[in-house]
Scaffold this motif. Structure first.
Motif, PDB file in Angstrom:
ATOM      1  N   PRO A 155       0.822  -1.211   0.000  1.00 22.46           N
ATOM      2  CA  PRO A 155       0.000   0.000   0.000  1.00 22.46           C
ATOM      3  C   PRO A 155       0.860   1.269   0.000  1.00 22.46           C
ATOM      4  O   PRO A 155       1.916   1.322   0.623  1.00 22.46           O
ATOM      5  CB  PRO A 155      -0.795  -0.107   1.297  1.00 22.46           C
ATOM      6  CG  PRO A 155      -0.817  -1.554   1.621  1.00 22.46           C
ATOM      7  CD  PRO A 155       0.499  -2.074   1.138  1.00 22.46           C
ATOM      8  N   THR A 204      -2.440   4.518  -3.352  1.00 21.05           N
ATOM      9  CA  THR A 204      -3.422   3.432  -3.338  1.00 21.05           C
ATOM     10  C   THR A 204      -4.416   3.593  -2.189  1.00 21.05           C
ATOM     11  O   THR A 204      -5.554   3.158  -2.306  1.00 21.05           O
ATOM     12  CB  THR A 204      -2.742   2.040  -3.291  1.00 21.05           C
ATOM     13  OG1 THR A 204      -1.887   1.954  -2.147  1.00 21.05           O
ATOM     14  CG2 THR A 204      -1.956   1.778  -4.562  1.00 21.05           C
ATOM     15  N   GLN A 253      -8.364   3.607  -2.559  1.00 19.99           N
ATOM     16  CA  GLN A 253      -9.209   2.788  -1.688  1.00 19.99           C
ATOM     17  C   GLN A 253     -10.333   3.625  -1.074  1.00 19.99           C
ATOM     18  O   GLN A 253     -11.449   3.145  -0.897  1.00 19.99           O
ATOM     19  CB  GLN A 253      -8.354   2.155  -0.582  1.00 19.99           C
ATOM     20  CG  GLN A 253      -9.099   1.277   0.377  1.00 19.99           C
ATOM     21  CD  GLN A 253      -9.531  -0.040  -0.234  1.00 19.99           C
ATOM     22  OE1 GLN A 253      -8.971  -0.509  -1.210  1.00 19.99           O
ATOM     23  NE2 GLN A 253     -10.553  -0.645   0.341  1.00 19.99           N
ATOM     24  N   TRP A 271      -2.743  -1.780   5.789  1.00 20.49           N
ATOM     25  CA  TRP A 271      -2.872  -0.364   5.451  1.00 20.49           C
ATOM     26  C   TRP A 271      -2.433   0.564   6.579  1.00 20.49           C
ATOM     27  O   TRP A 271      -2.306   1.770   6.386  1.00 20.49           O
ATOM     28  CB  TRP A 271      -4.324  -0.036   5.092  1.00 20.49           C
ATOM     29  CG  TRP A 271      -4.778  -0.600   3.783  1.00 20.49           C
ATOM     30  CD1 TRP A 271      -5.482  -1.749   3.594  1.00 20.49           C
ATOM     31  CD2 TRP A 271      -4.586  -0.043   2.485  1.00 20.49           C
ATOM     32  NE1 TRP A 271      -5.743  -1.931   2.269  1.00 20.49           N
ATOM     33  CE2 TRP A 271      -5.198  -0.891   1.557  1.00 20.49           C
ATOM     34  CE3 TRP A 271      -3.952   1.104   2.021  1.00 20.49           C
ATOM     35  CZ2 TRP A 271      -5.199  -0.648   0.196  1.00 20.49           C
ATOM     36  CZ3 TRP A 271      -3.959   1.355   0.665  1.00 20.49           C
ATOM     37  CH2 TRP A 271      -4.569   0.479  -0.234  1.00 20.49           C
TER      38      TRP A 271
END
Length: 78
Positions: free
Chosen positions: A6, A10, A14, A63
């Motif tokens: 991540p 990104t 998301q 994340w």
């Protein structure tokens, strides 16, 4: 199996936000949070965005480091 690490870009994808560098810079500049306001509780997130951010940090999930980076950027003194 996804092997992509991540990134801030990104994470913005998301969250359903524009993820090019100019858009990220503009978002950070216009969404600074005062001390004491948790990232996931900021009033500019949708309920699902806030929930995602909170859960990723709570679970120390994949994340989490990028969510923490966003938290730092949005709490930076300018």
């Amino acid at each position: 199996m996804e092997l992509t690490t991540p990134t801030l870009e990104t994470l913005f994808d998301q969250l359903g936000l524009d993820s090019d560098q100019a858009s990220i810079d503009a978002f950070v500049a216009s969404h600074q949070l005062p001390e004491g306001v948790k990232l996931s509780e900021a009033d500019f997130w949708t309920q699902s965005q806030g929930h995602f951010l909170k859960e990723e940090l709570r679970e120390d999930a994949e994340w989490a480091p990028i969510v923490d980076e966003l938290n730092t950027l949005l709490h930076a003194s300018r």
